[in-house]
Design a protein around this motif. Structure first.
Motif, PDB file in Angstrom:
ATOM      1  N   MET A  22     -15.543  32.141 -17.029  1.00  0.00           N
ATOM      2  CA  MET A  22     -15.034  31.662 -15.734  1.00  0.00           C
ATOM      3  C   MET A  22     -16.152  30.903 -14.989  1.00  0.00           C
ATOM      4  O   MET A  22     -17.245  31.447 -14.797  1.00  0.00           O
ATOM      5  N   PRO A  23     -15.904  29.677 -14.594  1.00  0.00           N
ATOM      6  CA  PRO A  23     -16.979  28.919 -13.934  1.00  0.00           C
ATOM      7  C   PRO A  23     -17.213  29.352 -12.493  1.00  0.00           C
ATOM      8  O   PRO A  23     -16.306  29.834 -11.827  1.00  0.00           O
ATOM      9  N   SER A  24     -18.453  29.141 -12.021  1.00  0.00           N
ATOM     10  CA  SER A  24     -18.726  29.310 -10.589  1.00  0.00           C
ATOM     11  C   SER A  24     -17.884  28.287  -9.841  1.00  0.00           C
ATOM     12  O   SER A  24     -17.717  27.154 -10.306  1.00  0.00           O
ATOM     13  N   ASP A  46     -29.828  28.575 -17.077  1.00  0.00           N
ATOM     14  CA  ASP A  46     -28.569  29.245 -16.714  1.00  0.00           C
ATOM     15  C   ASP A  46     -28.268  30.264 -17.812  1.00  0.00           C
ATOM     16  O   ASP A  46     -28.050  29.902 -18.982  1.00  0.00           O
ATOM     17  N   GLY A  48     -25.970  32.152 -19.557  1.00  0.00           N
ATOM     18  CA  GLY A  48     -24.530  32.152 -19.750  1.00  0.00           C
ATOM     19  C   GLY A  48     -23.943  30.946 -19.057  1.00  0.00           C
ATOM     20  O   GLY A  48     -23.406  31.032 -17.946  1.00  0.00           O
ATOM     21  N   SER A  49     -24.054  29.769 -19.714  1.00  0.00           N
ATOM     22  CA  SER A  49     -23.722  28.511 -19.024  1.00  0.00           C
ATOM     23  C   SER A  49     -22.245  28.133 -19.127  1.00  0.00           C
ATOM     24  O   SER A  49     -21.838  27.100 -18.574  1.00  0.00           O
ATOM     25  N   TYR A  70     -27.824  28.621 -21.802  1.00  0.00           N
ATOM     26  CA  TYR A  70     -27.609  29.453 -22.997  1.00  0.00           C
ATOM     27  C   TYR A  70     -26.194  29.997 -22.924  1.00  0.00           C
ATOM     28  O   TYR A  70     -25.790  30.542 -21.879  1.00  0.00           O
ATOM     29  N   VAL A  72     -23.052  31.967 -25.464  1.00  0.00           N
ATOM     30  CA  VAL A  72     -22.655  32.510 -26.771  1.00  0.00           C
ATOM     31  C   VAL A  72     -21.247  32.097 -27.193  1.00  0.00           C
ATOM     32  O   VAL A  72     -20.931  32.103 -28.375  1.00  0.00           O
TER      33      VAL A  72
END
Ligand code: SAM
Length: 167
Positions: A22-24, A46, A48-49, A70, A72
């Motif tokens: 989920m993006p900021s 960042d 968890g980008s 970074y 995953v």
């Protein structure tokens, strides 16, 4: 079939790391940028980008600063690399890696939007690797056992906090 594979891949990595990509929000990204004032000109990582929304905004805002993401989860990572290349953002690197397994000592600023357990893992890693002289900006989730030097509330319905720590 390909939709199933995409959805399956995202669901699998969400289950593995405990948070979806989920993006900021746009307002949260702007607060993060304000909290980056006076953090120098060194690299920003960042942790968890996701789909790349935040790192792309940061890379555009700070063309002379190295921005590193970074991530995953394969599909969000692929999409973020596509946009990085399309936009020609040479100061942005996005790695498909678990940030818990990489050397974070080169960062001047760490940013993240994780979850309670994820913040505990970040705190453990920073302590175990004696990482200091770094700013950590966290969207919504606090770093355990640490006092933020400042915090700002997002001007949205929830008034969610964003914390800045000096480690
Ligand atoms: C809520 S999203 C935030 C995305 C982006 N930072 C933003 O603010 O828009 C959190 C991301 O962190 C990723 N993540 C969680 N733990 C991770 C880890 N150990 N290594 C790399 N990525 C991780 C998740 O896959 C997810 O995409």
């Amino acid at each position: 079939m390909s939709t199933l594979l995409v959805v399956g891949s995202i669901v699998w990595s969400t289950a593995k790391v405990g948070i979806s990509p989920m993006p900021s929000s746009r307002k949260a990204r702007e607060v993060i940028i304000r909290l980056m004032a006076n953090t120098g000109t060194g690299p920003v990582y960042d942790l968890g980008s996701g789909w790349g929304g935040l790192v792309i905004r940061l890379a555009k805002k700070h063309p002379d600063r190295k921005i590193v993401g970074y991530e995953v989860s394969f599909v969000p990572w692929l999409v973020s690399v596509f946009f990085k290349k399309t936009l020609g953002l040479d100061n942005l690197e996005i790695h498909k890696k678990d940030f818990l397994l990489v050397d974070l000592s080169g960062a001047d600023v760490l940013v993240c939007f994780l979850h309670t357990d994820g913040m505990r893992d970040v705190a453990k890693k920073l302590a175990a690797e004696k990482i200091s002289n770094v700013f950590l900006i966290s969207n919504y989730f606090a770093l355990p056992s640490c006092q933020p030097e400042t915090a700002m509330l997002i001007s949205d319905f929830y008034k969610s906090p964003i914390y800045r720590y000096r480690l």
